[in-house]
Design an enzyme around this catalytic site. Structure first.
Site, PDB file in Angstrom:
ATOM      1  N   GLY A   1       0.269  77.283  12.685  1.00  0.00           N
ATOM      2  CA  GLY A   1       1.374  76.376  12.370  1.00  0.00           C
ATOM      3  C   GLY A   1       0.974  75.421  11.257  1.00  0.00           C
ATOM      4  O   GLY A   1       1.290  75.605  10.085  1.00  0.00           O
TER       5      GLY A   1
ATOM      6  N   CYS B   1      11.468  49.100  17.695  1.00  0.00           N
ATOM      7  CA  CYS B   1      11.003  47.960  18.484  1.00  0.00           C
ATOM      8  C   CYS B   1       9.860  48.331  19.404  1.00  0.00           C
ATOM      9  O   CYS B   1      10.012  48.363  20.635  1.00  0.00           O
ATOM     10  CB  CYS B   1      12.178  47.395  19.273  1.00  0.00           C
TER      11      CYS B   1
END
Ligand code: LLP
Length: 415
Positions: free
Chosen positions: A274, A345
């Site tokens: 990959g 956040c």
């Protein structure tokens, strides 16, 4: 080959300046080089030779246009879900070149794989083997299988992506696999095709791969002596790439290790690569929103975040961050040591820590090495639409996935 390079002070992908792409598609934005995909695939397939099927591990980057490039080059495919199988088929991939790995294949996925006639199911437990046998018997066909063995070697990589150790959830221990082959050989609905093995990802040291291949060889010889003649050995993927200062194995070094371990065996080989095929063929473009000084720490707040590129947050991974205009000349800001952070956040939302970069608000930066496990691991966390993906070839660019919009974010919900 240097797909991403500076030309007259501007960062280019092939023959196109990345600034042009950023103007056209805005940021954040993934950009891939088709030439780089082709060059990497050809290097590995040439080095490994005709007897080896180079399978592209779809999980690294499953965009249909990317898969079509690999289909066009004659690659095989390593998949880990029914979704990935559908992608390969829609991209025009041949079922006979698909290998299905993964520890938790559902009955539906097994049935779908058998009905399209994929090359092999890499089986990860006795329970899965008997499930496959039952389904195949029910469908009145023989399931092509390999057992994925766990060779118990230390791959010398990040713990989250090491798979070939005894304590990892992957594969079947060698001794158990030997016994299971003998039992499986008696089952009329199973066709024993090969042995599979994958020890981990981002491997920089070839010794563990050599050791694993030797153990696979020993099992193959042992089974042959007992009358179980297998057709192929699948050595998995995992070849590492350079993100920073690593010295990854070359395709030739990798091929030599496999040749040495497996020489003389009358079998075909497969690998499942990959990252090594696509990792350095992609970048994530991001714009600097603000520079922020917290007294003891400087931050470069950019418009891409952990939802777009998770690797730094999840693995502490290093990705080079380059300015689109080369660091030169008096007009550039002086370099400062900063954390490059996104708008999400979480304090874990960073693309780089303590990085010396020169950047001003509005500048565009390229996060390098983002072609593998970049978009593929992205999410909508914080209700952030995912970035577009663009494929460059020579002077041309093509949108291969559009930017998500607000409707994409909420369209599946039932208020
Ligand atoms: N075959 C199997 C059975 C695998 O589990 C994997 C990767 C591959 C092949 C391909 O490995 P590669 O050649 O790309 O190293 N998200 C992580 C990587 C996870 C790899 C999972 N398995 C990262 O971003 O580093």
């Amino acid at each position: 080959m240097n797909t991403f390079h500076y030309h007259q002070g501007e960062l280019y992908c092939e023959d196109l300046s990345l600034a042009t792409i950023a103007r056209y598609y805005a940021t954040p934005c993934y950009v891939y080089s088709e030439a780089a995909f082709r060059e990497r695939y050809h290097s590995f397939s040439m080095a490994l030779g005709e007897g080896t099927l180079v399978c592209y591990a779809v999980k690294a980057n499953g965009n249909l246009a990317v898969l079509r490039v690999f289909v066009d080059m004659g690659a095989g495919f390593d998949i880990v879900s029914g979704g990935e199988m559908e992608r390969v088929l829609r991209a025009g991939g041949a079922p006979e070149k698909i290998i299905f790995s993964g520890v938790g294949k559902s009955a539906d996925e097994i049935r779908a794989a058998l009905s399209v006639g994929i090359a092999c199911l890499n089986v990860e437990s006795a329970a899965e083997l008997w499930r496959i046998a039952d389904i195949a018997a029910d469908m009145r066909l023989r399931a092509p299988v390999a057992l994925r063995v766990n060779p118990d070697v230390d791959p010398d990589t990040h713990a989250y992506i090491a798979t070939g150790l005894k304590e990892s959830k992957f594969g079947i221990p060698m001794d158990a696999a030997r016994a299971l082959y003998l039992e499986a050989a008696k089952h009329p609905a199973l066709e024993l095709k090969g042995i599979a093995c994958h020890i981990g990802s981002q491997l920089l040291n070839l010794a563990p791969l050599a050791e694993a291949a030797m153990r696979v060889r020993a099992l193959y010889e042992d089974l042959s002596a007992q009358g179980i003649i297998l057709e192929h050995l699948d050595l998995g993927g995992g070849v590492g790439i350079r993100y920073h200062e690593e010295n990854p194995p070359s395709p030739a070094d990798y091929a030599e290790v496999l040749d040495q371990a497996l020489s003389g065996l009358p079998v075909k080989r497969a690998v499942e690569l990959g990252r090594a095929l696509v990792g350095n063929a992609g970048v994530l473009l991001t714009r600097v929103e603000y520079l922020k000084d917290n007294g003891s720490k400087q931050f470069c707040v950019v418009d891409a975040a952990m939802n777009d590129l998770l690797r730094p947050a999840l693995y502490g991974a290093w990705h080079d961050i380059l300015p689109l205009r080369e660091d030169a000349g008096p007009s550039r800001e002086p370099k400062q040591v900063m954390d490059v952070v996104g708008p999400v956040c979480e304090s874990g939302d960073f693309l780089a820590k303590n990085r010396a970069i020169s950047a001003a608000s509005g500048d565009i930066l390229a996060v390098m090495g983002a072609g593998a496990y970049g978009f593929a691991m992205s999410s909508n966390y914080n209700s952030r639409p995912r970035p577009p993906e663009v494929l460059v070839h020579g002077h041309q660019h093509r949108l291969i996935r559009r930017r998500e919009n607000r409707d994409d974010l909420m369209g599946l919900e039932l208020p």
